[in-house]
Design a protein around this motif. Structure first.
Motif, PDB file in Angstrom:
ATOM      1  N   ILE A 281      -3.711   1.146 -10.196  1.00  0.00           N
ATOM      2  CA  ILE A 281      -2.103   1.350 -10.020  1.00  0.00           C
ATOM      3  C   ILE A 281      -1.912   2.585  -9.541  1.00  0.00           C
ATOM      4  O   ILE A 281      -2.423   3.671  -9.859  1.00  0.00           O
ATOM      5  CB  ILE A 281      -1.561   1.125 -11.341  1.00  0.00           C
ATOM      6  N   THR A 282      -0.870   3.002  -8.504  1.00  0.00           N
ATOM      7  CA  THR A 282      -0.473   4.315  -7.985  1.00  0.00           C
ATOM      8  C   THR A 282       0.954   4.414  -8.464  1.00  0.00           C
ATOM      9  O   THR A 282       1.588   3.876  -8.392  1.00  0.00           O
ATOM     10  CB  THR A 282      -0.640   3.929  -6.457  1.00  0.00           C
ATOM     11  N   VAL A 283       0.739   5.751  -8.650  1.00  0.00           N
ATOM     12  CA  VAL A 283       2.121   6.200  -9.182  1.00  0.00           C
ATOM     13  C   VAL A 283       2.547   7.568  -8.035  1.00  0.00           C
ATOM     14  O   VAL A 283       1.801   8.373  -8.144  1.00  0.00           O
ATOM     15  CB  VAL A 283       2.207   6.665 -10.511  1.00  0.00           C
ATOM     16  N   ILE A 284       3.809   7.396  -7.465  1.00  0.00           N
ATOM     17  CA  ILE A 284       4.190   8.401  -6.434  1.00  0.00           C
ATOM     18  C   ILE A 284       5.524   8.964  -6.813  1.00  0.00           C
ATOM     19  O   ILE A 284       6.374   8.322  -7.322  1.00  0.00           O
ATOM     20  CB  ILE A 284       4.233   7.660  -5.100  1.00  0.00           C
ATOM     21  N   LEU A 329       3.473  13.235  -4.275  1.00  0.00           N
ATOM     22  CA  LEU A 329       2.457  13.530  -5.243  1.00  0.00           C
ATOM     23  C   LEU A 329       1.993  12.017  -5.477  1.00  0.00           C
ATOM     24  O   LEU A 329       2.811  11.273  -5.686  1.00  0.00           O
ATOM     25  CB  LEU A 329       3.163  14.309  -6.274  1.00  0.00           C
ATOM     26  N   VAL A 330       0.730  11.925  -5.570  1.00  0.00           N
ATOM     27  CA  VAL A 330       0.104  10.746  -5.729  1.00  0.00           C
ATOM     28  C   VAL A 330      -0.812  10.765  -6.875  1.00  0.00           C
ATOM     29  O   VAL A 330      -1.628  11.711  -6.797  1.00  0.00           O
ATOM     30  CB  VAL A 330      -0.538  10.262  -4.460  1.00  0.00           C
ATOM     31  N   ILE A 331      -0.683   9.779  -7.845  1.00  0.00           N
ATOM     32  CA  ILE A 331      -1.524   9.694  -8.940  1.00  0.00           C
ATOM     33  C   ILE A 331      -2.291   8.260  -8.804  1.00  0.00           C
ATOM     34  O   ILE A 331      -1.267   7.268  -8.745  1.00  0.00           O
ATOM     35  CB  ILE A 331      -0.982  10.089 -10.150  1.00  0.00           C
ATOM     36  N   VAL A 332      -3.391   8.089  -8.939  1.00  0.00           N
ATOM     37  CA  VAL A 332      -3.945   6.875  -8.877  1.00  0.00           C
ATOM     38  C   VAL A 332      -4.822   6.586 -10.319  1.00  0.00           C
ATOM     39  O   VAL A 332      -5.662   7.316 -10.482  1.00  0.00           O
ATOM     40  CB  VAL A 332      -4.916   6.328  -7.789  1.00  0.00           C
ATOM     41  N   PHE A 333      -4.802   5.367 -10.883  1.00  0.00           N
ATOM     42  CA  PHE A 333      -5.470   5.377 -12.006  1.00  0.00           C
ATOM     43  C   PHE A 333      -6.130   4.101 -12.015  1.00  0.00           C
ATOM     44  O   PHE A 333      -5.754   3.009 -11.209  1.00  0.00           O
ATOM     45  CB  PHE A 333      -4.398   5.009 -13.386  1.00  0.00           C
ATOM     46  N   GLU A 334      -7.313   3.800 -12.384  1.00  0.00           N
ATOM     47  CA  GLU A 334      -8.268   2.691 -12.643  1.00  0.00           C
ATOM     48  C   GLU A 334      -7.947   2.353 -14.036  1.00  0.00           C
ATOM     49  O   GLU A 334      -8.463   3.234 -14.935  1.00  0.00           O
ATOM     50  CB  GLU A 334      -9.811   3.220 -12.041  1.00  0.00           C
ATOM     51  N   LEU A 335      -7.600   0.975 -14.428  1.00  0.00           N
ATOM     52  CA  LEU A 335      -7.431   0.754 -15.666  1.00  0.00           C
ATOM     53  C   LEU A 335      -8.299  -0.410 -16.004  1.00  0.00           C
ATOM     54  O   LEU A 335      -8.865  -1.135 -15.164  1.00  0.00           O
ATOM     55  CB  LEU A 335      -5.833  -0.042 -15.602  1.00  0.00           C
ATOM     56  N   PHE A 385       6.511  -5.264 -25.845  1.00  0.00           N
ATOM     57  CA  PHE A 385       7.663  -4.961 -25.160  1.00  0.00           C
ATOM     58  C   PHE A 385       7.351  -4.635 -23.747  1.00  0.00           C
ATOM     59  O   PHE A 385       8.335  -4.865 -22.840  1.00  0.00           O
ATOM     60  CB  PHE A 385       7.883  -3.456 -25.962  1.00  0.00           C
ATOM     61  N   TYR A 386       6.234  -4.292 -23.463  1.00  0.00           N
ATOM     62  CA  TYR A 386       5.894  -4.395 -22.100  1.00  0.00           C
ATOM     63  C   TYR A 386       4.669  -5.081 -21.956  1.00  0.00           C
ATOM     64  O   TYR A 386       3.561  -5.068 -22.674  1.00  0.00           O
ATOM     65  CB  TYR A 386       5.171  -2.783 -21.698  1.00  0.00           C
ATOM     66  N   SER A 387       4.463  -6.082 -20.705  1.00  0.00           N
ATOM     67  CA  SER A 387       3.289  -6.627 -20.543  1.00  0.00           C
ATOM     68  C   SER A 387       2.509  -6.280 -19.240  1.00  0.00           C
ATOM     69  O   SER A 387       1.233  -6.536 -19.318  1.00  0.00           O
ATOM     70  CB  SER A 387       3.587  -8.202 -20.607  1.00  0.00           C
ATOM     71  N   THR A 388       3.094  -5.414 -18.627  1.00  0.00           N
ATOM     72  CA  THR A 388       2.382  -5.036 -17.149  1.00  0.00           C
ATOM     73  C   THR A 388       2.665  -3.391 -17.466  1.00  0.00           C
ATOM     74  O   THR A 388       3.532  -2.832 -18.082  1.00  0.00           O
ATOM     75  CB  THR A 388       2.999  -5.400 -15.883  1.00  0.00           C
ATOM     76  N   ALA A 389       1.368  -2.658 -16.962  1.00  0.00           N
ATOM     77  CA  ALA A 389       1.494  -1.252 -16.961  1.00  0.00           C
ATOM     78  C   ALA A 389       2.544  -0.578 -16.125  1.00  0.00           C
ATOM     79  O   ALA A 389       3.162   0.334 -16.452  1.00  0.00           O
ATOM     80  CB  ALA A 389       0.163  -0.880 -16.201  1.00  0.00           C
ATOM     81  N   GLY A 417      -2.849  -4.770  -5.909  1.00  0.00           N
ATOM     82  CA  GLY A 417      -2.801  -5.201  -4.517  1.00  0.00           C
ATOM     83  C   GLY A 417      -2.376  -4.291  -3.466  1.00  0.00           C
ATOM     84  O   GLY A 417      -2.858  -3.933  -2.500  1.00  0.00           O
ATOM     85  N   GLU A 418      -0.991  -3.647  -3.855  1.00  0.00           N
ATOM     86  CA  GLU A 418      -0.427  -2.695  -2.940  1.00  0.00           C
ATOM     87  C   GLU A 418      -1.111  -1.548  -2.797  1.00  0.00           C
ATOM     88  O   GLU A 418      -1.334  -0.762  -1.897  1.00  0.00           O
ATOM     89  CB  GLU A 418       1.047  -2.248  -3.531  1.00  0.00           C
ATOM     90  N   THR A 419      -1.946  -0.941  -3.946  1.00  0.00           N
ATOM     91  CA  THR A 419      -2.677   0.271  -4.014  1.00  0.00           C
ATOM     92  C   THR A 419      -3.850   0.181  -3.102  1.00  0.00           C
ATOM     93  O   THR A 419      -3.953   0.772  -2.238  1.00  0.00           O
ATOM     94  CB  THR A 419      -3.374   0.506  -5.500  1.00  0.00           C
ATOM     95  N   LEU A 420      -4.526  -1.145  -3.056  1.00  0.00           N
ATOM     96  CA  LEU A 420      -5.483  -1.226  -2.119  1.00  0.00           C
ATOM     97  C   LEU A 420      -5.268  -1.318  -0.657  1.00  0.00           C
ATOM     98  O   LEU A 420      -6.076  -0.822   0.183  1.00  0.00           O
ATOM     99  CB  LEU A 420      -6.316  -2.635  -2.538  1.00  0.00           C
ATOM    100  N   CYS A 421      -4.115  -1.808  -0.752  1.00  0.00           N
ATOM    101  CA  CYS A 421      -3.517  -1.887   0.870  1.00  0.00           C
ATOM    102  C   CYS A 421      -2.846  -0.733   1.354  1.00  0.00           C
ATOM    103  O   CYS A 421      -2.902  -0.155   2.595  1.00  0.00           O
ATOM    104  CB  CYS A 421      -2.454  -2.783   0.991  1.00  0.00           C
TER     105      CYS A 421
END
Lengths: 440, 440
Positions: A281-284, A329-335, A385-389, A417-421
């Motif tokens: 997952i990428t957070v920008i 600013l880009v942070i990428v997590f492997e979950l 409450f949340y089912s996706t990251a 998928g978006e992160t990989l692309c």
């Protein structure tokens, strides 16, 4: 020829370069002194930093300090200092803890920094007032051989990504490298010592100051209240220990000259994620216009805060990387996972307590079934409450404790998928293949 | 007419039935006494149980006790008792804690049980020696009105599935119901009391024995060392509290005559599982040929043991149900998830401890990437030992602490899809819709 001799041949400027650099430095100093004299500025001009200490590698910066007597008001120091920078260097005004000018002289980058000339380090006004003392201390303790040892250590630190005390590197400053060589006696001896370091390691060269906490504490010999290695993060500390052990076992030029990391192709990255069975997952965020060092700290803070949230909600962070780009600013997590089960077992009160009535009332007609008794307590299958990251981060970002000047409203999130692309392949490679720089 | 009167009309045998049952019981007693006399057996024949106490519902069993003097050796008691059972009932020999005969007399099920005739309960040989004392105690404290109150309470307990002290029901015995009515004064009063019960509730009718632990402790008035409600599980206890509150708020015949639960169609079950977002798994064992009560206990033990394992490995049990079929034992679990991420972050030692070398050696060339440093420790992405619940159970079953006589080698497992197709729909309905019997 030893690895170290061969490395030194590659990294040490030759006689001609050294004398050219020293002559430029001297010309700059004379020019500035002359300027001060002509303008009635009562300040001593002093060359400090790696050129003054003779521990520079190729292309060093020049650090020229304009040292005012203590009586001059702070505002005057700044005004005159910046004016001199403009007149002499036609450079750019910069402000970190203190104002200074960055310019170019005879092809070399120059920082012209105004400060106070003090007799001791007891009443410093800013950190730069300490710098001339560092220069004097190192000069007084070093011969030419040791200067070469410092060059080796600096280059080694750069190679293993442990050089520099900025918030981005969280590593060892040039001064720290110099002190390590002075303390242990040489490059190899520093590594031999480092291979045996443990968290809480303390080094006192000219006496100990007050107790301080950190993975490594090295008392500044010119100001023992201060830890020279206060910027060193525990992971940088651990990296140096690991690299030292590895180098001593098998010395190799790669520690000094690491191979550049080739970004993997998208297909390879997808396959690697597939093999891991993990989710990305990428957070920008938009990049706020603040001093780079501050931004760096805030980005680390943001990365840690988000990792904490992700773990709290059971998405389980395996690894994370981040990058500052010019615009974002880009942070990428492997979950471990980016989707959770839709429901979970929500534990209620014991059947016999009064609040159980309220619990039953609340969960009457629950979509996932009526409350049921287990071990004497009410329980109910409830929706998470949340089912996706991505959902979780979107909703929780404002309460996550991210860096103060990073604006959550500018955030966007890329799913697996978006992160990989779309996310920079160099960054993903770093994330999915965590080898150290010296083994690539 | 109150609900209770109307229920009583339906459940209480009429005058004719009562006198028919009592006449049959008296004939059986006379026959057995005559048999003892003719065969020189020095034993008192005594009718005990609900018929003797007059608290029976329809179709009661007859409990006939053959009480030997204390001097007769145990082996003789058993031999003569079983022989009498054969001669009188031509019945089936059964052994629980003690040997007895089950047969039929004038259309009624009969248990003929040999025991000792004791003066006090101080030196019991088996639990059955206590039964005649129970019969005498209840007879001495009850009139006809109270007998009806007991009938209501028993039927209520049956309706809410809290009746019976066997390991399957884990509930209130007939004797416990009689004592509750004696203690509180009537059916309604028992419920009013139960609505206020809390875990650790203690009832002492004729004095307290030693401190005992249990959700509810009711000292046996004929033997205060014993807890009459020792079989009551905390969930049965909680169910009674809940049902009592619900009935008092809104009395309804459904508490006594619950609707039979309609098994849902397979499509409905699939949809329900889909809505829950949960996963089902069925675990099946061959049924070993052991006494039903023992098997029952072992099945509960097995269910708890497997739930514990599933939770340990993060599959997270939402609910479970089980069933004993003639040929097999079936346990079904509803899980938060039945597949885990393939990998997880395995935490290693700090970089500076000696064992870190062994850690690095072990994980060299790890398929999921090299070890990396985090917070000064080594970490590595490692494959999970088990990634599906079925795999985990298959491998761990022998080390799970299941019932001693349940053979793990006979185990088979149905995954989510197979469970929905092949597992008894009645059981799945019970699993996915946990409403109490009185609200169906």
């Amino acid at each position: 020829m030893s690895i170290e001799s061969s490395v030194l041949r590659r990294i040490k400027p030759n006689e001609d370069e050294i004398s050219r650099i020293q002559r430029s430095a001297e010309r700059l100093r004379a020019l500035a002194s002359d300027y001060a004299l002509r303008n009635g500025i009562e300040a001593e001009i002093k060359l400090v930093g790696s050129v003054a200490k003779g521990t520079f590698l190729s292309d060093p910066d020049l650090d020229l300090f304009m040292m005012f007597p203590e009586g001059v008001p702070r505002s005057e120091v700044n005004r005159i200092g910046l004016l001199a920078g403009e007149d002499l260097l036609h450079g750019q005004r910069l402000f970190s803890e203190h104002p200074y000018t960055r310019g170019v002289f005879e092809g070399m980058d120059v920082d012209l920094v105004p400060c106070y000339r003090l007799r001791t380090t007891e009443r410093l006004q800013t950190a730069v007032d300490r710098t001339p003392f560092h220069t004097d201390f190192v000069r007084s303790r070093m011969d030419d051989d040791m200067r070469d040892e410092v060059r080796l250590l600096k280059k080694f630190m750069k190679g293993i990504e442990a050089y520099g005390a900025e918030p981005n590197t969280r590593g060892f400053s040039g001064y720290a490298c110099e002190l390590l060589v002075i303390h242990y006696g040489g490059f190899r001896k520093v590594l031999e010592a480092a291979a045996g370091w443990k968290e809480g390691m303390t080094i006192a060269i000219d006496g100990k100051g007050p107790a301080m906490i950190g993975p490594i504490v090295m008392y500044d010999p010119v100001d023992p209240k201060r830890n020279v290695t206060s910027a060193v993060h525990i992971d940088t500390f651990a990296t140096l220990i690991t690299a030292a052990k590895a180098y001593l076992r098998e010395p190799d030029e790669r520690f000094f000259f690491p191979n550049e990391r080739e970004p993997m192709e998208q297909g390879g990255l997808s396959r690697l994620a597939e093999i891991h069975g993990s989710r990305l997952i990428t957070v920008i965020f938009d990049r706020p216009d603040i001093i780079e060092d501050n931004l760096c700290s805030q980005l680390w803070k943001t990365r840690y805060a988000l990792a904490k949230k992700l773990n709290e909600y059971s998405f389980n962070v395996l690894r994370a990387v981040h990058r500052m780009n010019p615009e974002e600013l880009v942070i990428v997590f492997e979950l471990e996972r980016d989707v959770l089960s839709k429901t979970y077992k929500h534990h209620g009160p014991p059947v016999w307590v009064r609040t159980s009535e309220a619990f039953l009332e609340k969960w009457r007609d629950n979509e996932f079934g009526e409350p049921f008794i287990e071990d004497g307590n009410w329980n109910v299958i409830a929706e998470r409450f949340y089912s996706t990251a991505a959902e979780m981060i979107s909703d929780e970002i404002s309460m996550s404790g991210i860096g103060r000047e990073i604006d959550p409203r500018t955030m966007s999130i890329r799913n697996h998928g978006e992160t990989l692309c779309m996310t920079d392949r160099r960054l993903l490679t770093e994330l999915l293949d965590p080898r150290h720089s010296w083994v690539i």
